[in-house]
Structures are given as C-alpha cells and as structure tokens.
Motif scaffolding. Structure first.
Motif, short mmCIF file in Angstrom:
data_model
loop_
_atom_site.label_atom_id
_atom_site.label_comp_id
_atom_site.label_asym_id
_atom_site.label_seq_id
_atom_site.Cartn_x
_atom_site.Cartn_y
_atom_site.Cartn_z
N GLN A 33 94.55 -52.87 -48.44
CA GLN A 33 93.80 -53.82 -47.63
C GLN A 33 94.16 -53.73 -46.15
O GLN A 33 93.36 -54.08 -45.28
CB GLN A 33 94.05 -55.26 -48.12
N ASN A 41 90.76 -47.49 -49.12
CA ASN A 41 90.49 -48.86 -49.55
C ASN A 41 89.41 -48.88 -50.63
O ASN A 41 88.30 -49.36 -50.43
CB ASN A 41 90.06 -49.71 -48.34
N THR A 43 88.62 -50.48 -54.09
CA THR A 43 89.02 -51.51 -55.05
C THR A 43 87.98 -51.61 -56.15
O THR A 43 88.24 -51.30 -57.30
CB THR A 43 89.20 -52.86 -54.35
#
Length: 411
Positions: A33, A41, A43
């Motif tokens: 993050q 990044n 997710t």
C-alpha cells in the motif's frame, strides 16, 4: 521440456486467472500500500491487476501520455472521469454532435446542478481557429471546468481543431477532455497536441468486435496545474483523484480481456491503415455518385485542412479513420437501402471491426435523442454511417456501387 519451462517460452503469456492476490503477512500488505517498488500494488480487482497494468502501460505509450486507466466500457471511462472532476455549481462545455450515451450522461449532469453548455459543431461549419475560440469563449465563465468533445464526432465526423483549443484551455485553466474513439490513437493523439485527457472506447478497433472496454489517458504534468485552480483538488494529483473514483465506480475492465487486447494490438496498426484506405476510397465513390458525403479526408469536408494537419499516423501519413457517413435522401430511402444492404454486410451499431458494417443513426444509435435536437446536430433522417473493415477495397466499392445505383444519378 517440462511444463514450467514451456510456459516461460510461450510466445503469448496466458492471463492471470484470478481476481485476488494473497500476502505473507500484514507487513507485506502494508508495504504494497505504501508503493514499495519491489512489491507491486496488486491486491484484488478493482484495485489493480497485473494484466490490466500491462495493457495500461501499452496504451499510455500509444497515447503519448503519463498514465492510463482501463475500464469496462468507453462510457465507464467518461462517466468516472466526469464524476471525479465535476461538482454542483460547475459548468462544462460539450461539443455536439456526440455519442448518444455521452449526450444522455451530460443531460443527467444537469439534474445534479452541473451547467452543461453545448457547442454545435454542425452550425459552426467550416470554421476558422478564431471562430472556434470565439464560440468557446462565449460559453466560458469562472465556473467552467471542462471542455469535452469528440473528434471526429459521431456520426457525421466533424473535426475539432485541437491546437488553438489547447492554447485557450491553458489560458483559461479549463480541462480539455477529448473522446478519440473515432480516430483511435493510431490516427490521432490528443495528448500529443497538449490536451489533458484522451478517452478511447476499446470496444472499437481494439476489440475486433469481441469485447467491451474503455480507457482514460492523461498527462499529469499538463493537468496537474489546472487542478490547483480548484480548491477541492489542491494537494491531489489526477492519478489520486480518478483512482479513488475508479475503485468505487464498478466499471473495472475484465483482466483476462487485457491479454486479448494486447494480442490484437500487435497487428492493429496495419489493420487501421487498411481501414483508413478503404474508408477514403468509399468516401470518394459516394461523393462521385452524388451523395452528400462526410469524411475528413475529402476536400469537401469543412475541416479537411485541419484533418490533414491533425490526423496522422506515427510515420506521418494521414489517417482519417474508418467511419464514412452519407445522406441517402430520406427515411424511406434509408429503410429500403438498409433492408437490401443487410443481406450482404452487418447492420450493426458499433464500429472499428475488421468487417465492414453500417447503421442508420436516426433509427438506431441516436433514436433516443429528441428529433428536434438530433436535426440541430445535423443528424438527418437519411444519414447512413458506414464503418469500413479490412476487406478487399474493390469488393467494398463494387458492393456499395451496386446497392446504391438505384438511389442516385452517376455524375
């Protein structure tokens, strides 16, 4: 050769068939993050995905931008961008004619306190740069935040002169957002001219008729100074601003389709070049047959010189896009022609496919726009829009000549 080695040697890597990525612990999650470079990044969708990121990098390079976000459709890209930028009390200038869904989005913005001011390109006709700037300035005041327009525009392909408009937008601090769908970045790159934002409907050209998609590309160094003019955006980059809306808009591009788009892009420039040539040849034929014909590559087009200056492929050759429009004279003639032509090629509302298609805006794409407004845009009852594919040029010309000979007198 084992399976793992074979995968590494594949000429095209398979898509990442997942919408979620796992972490070793909370520390690793926190590091992603914070944007640590060794930990991308990723997710879950819609936050980010490696396949979408790869397509975004390719489009950013193609558009001459600094950033790109891909969406589930062109309208998702436009809607998310406008929602991120506009607040009640703001005003925007919108060039018309335009895509029907864009028109309806603009009308919806009026209901939440956005003042939408239309610039009618059809009425401007063969305008000079001074006439364009005067018309835009007349619609501008201290509340004006955005100018949005298509070039070429749907469906009769008028062209917006970008160079003087960029100068005016810089002077007034207005964000200049251009829908580049009809041209594609292979034929025209608004960011290269200094525009702030370029929209593409990836459903056209890039998809080859197989999927939906859209993109918003921008140059942060150009748009960032304009954001500072508005107090609600101070301290924000456009990447931060649109990124926050991207995660909540629900218009995320499906990652497996990113690989298909990237594969299509390997040959797309050559195919677009062929579409350009076919469209120009068809436009000349239609004009020679006596039809009022709209195509930026024709000398008779009111913005022909602007188009020659502005619409160029990477090698410097002109590319005016795949769309040609012509007026067959009446609604009754349009129905007769459509019934006959639909036996040979698809009567379909999209464009940019490898196959030649056609449609009738008054009955199809623009039927939900009130007739009076539609006619003000120059969209007549007899207007036919053709999207040229990559077929043999002589085949396209002979087909249209045969189907249209009963509707005209050869010059």
């Amino acid at each position: 050769m084992n399976l793992e080695k074979a995968r590494k040697r594949a000429t095209h890597q398979p898509p990442e068939w997942t919408n979620t990525f796992w972490f070793k612990g909370l520390k690793e999650f926190e590091d992603t993050q914070k944007g640590k470079p060794q930990l991308p990044n990723y997710t879950r969708v819609p936050h980010s995905h490696p396949d979408n990121a790869e397509l975004e990098r390719a489009l950013t390079q193609l558009e001459d931008g600094s950033h790109t976000l891909v969406f589930s459709s062109g309208m998702a890209a436009i809607t998310t961008t406008l929602d991120a930028l506009l607040r009640p009390g703001d005003s925007l200038i919108a060039a018309e004619p335009c895509y029907t869904s864009t028109y309806h989005k603009l009308e919806q913005l009026k209901k939440i306190g956005i003042d939408v001011r239309y610039l009618n390109l059809h009425k401007l006709g063969a305008y000079s740069d001074r006439q364009l700037l005067t018309a835009v300035e007349a619609l501008t005041d201290k509340t004006t935040k955005i100018f949005i327009g298509e070039t070429p525009a749907n469906p009769q392909v008028p062209v917006i002169f970008l160079a003087p408009l960029v100068f005016l937008a810089q002077k007034l601090g207005i964000i200049l957002a251009i829908d580049n769908t009809f041209a594609s970045p292979y034929n025209q790159r608004p960011l290269e001219w200094g525009c702030d934002i370029s929209f593409e409907s990836l459903t056209k050209y890039f998809d080859r008729g197989l999927f939906l998609g859209g993109s918003t590309s921008w140059r942060e160094e150009i748009i960032q100074p304009k954001l500072r003019r508005w107090k609600e955006f101070r301290g924000l980059t456009f990447d931060m601003l649109i990124g926050s809306y991207y995660m909540t808009c629900g218009g995320t591009f499906s990652p497996p389709l990113a690989k298909r788009a990237l594969a299509n892009m390997e040959t797309l420039e050559k195919e677009v070049r062929k579409q350009n040539l076919n469209a120009l040849a068809l436009a000349h034929l239609l004009e020679d047959m006596g039809f009022t014909t709209h195509y930026p590559g024709l000398i008779s087009h009111p913005q022909n010189l602007i188009s020659y200056f502005q619409m160029k492929m990477r090698d410097g050759t002109n590319g005016f896009g795949c769309v040609v429009s012509f007026d067959i004279g009446s609604l009754e003639a349009a129905f007769r022609f459509s019934e006959d032509m639909a036996k040979e090629i698809a009567l379909a509302v999209s464009l940019g496919s490898a196959n030649t298609t056609f449609q009738h805006p008054a009955v199809m794409t623009h039927s939900t726009i009130p007739r009076k407004k539609r006619l003000e845009m120059g969209i007549t009852d007899g207007l036919i829009r053709v999207s040229c594919g990559i077929e043999d040029t002589d085949w396209i010309l002979s087909l249209f000549e045969k189907k249209l000979k009963s509707f005209c007198c050869i010059r």
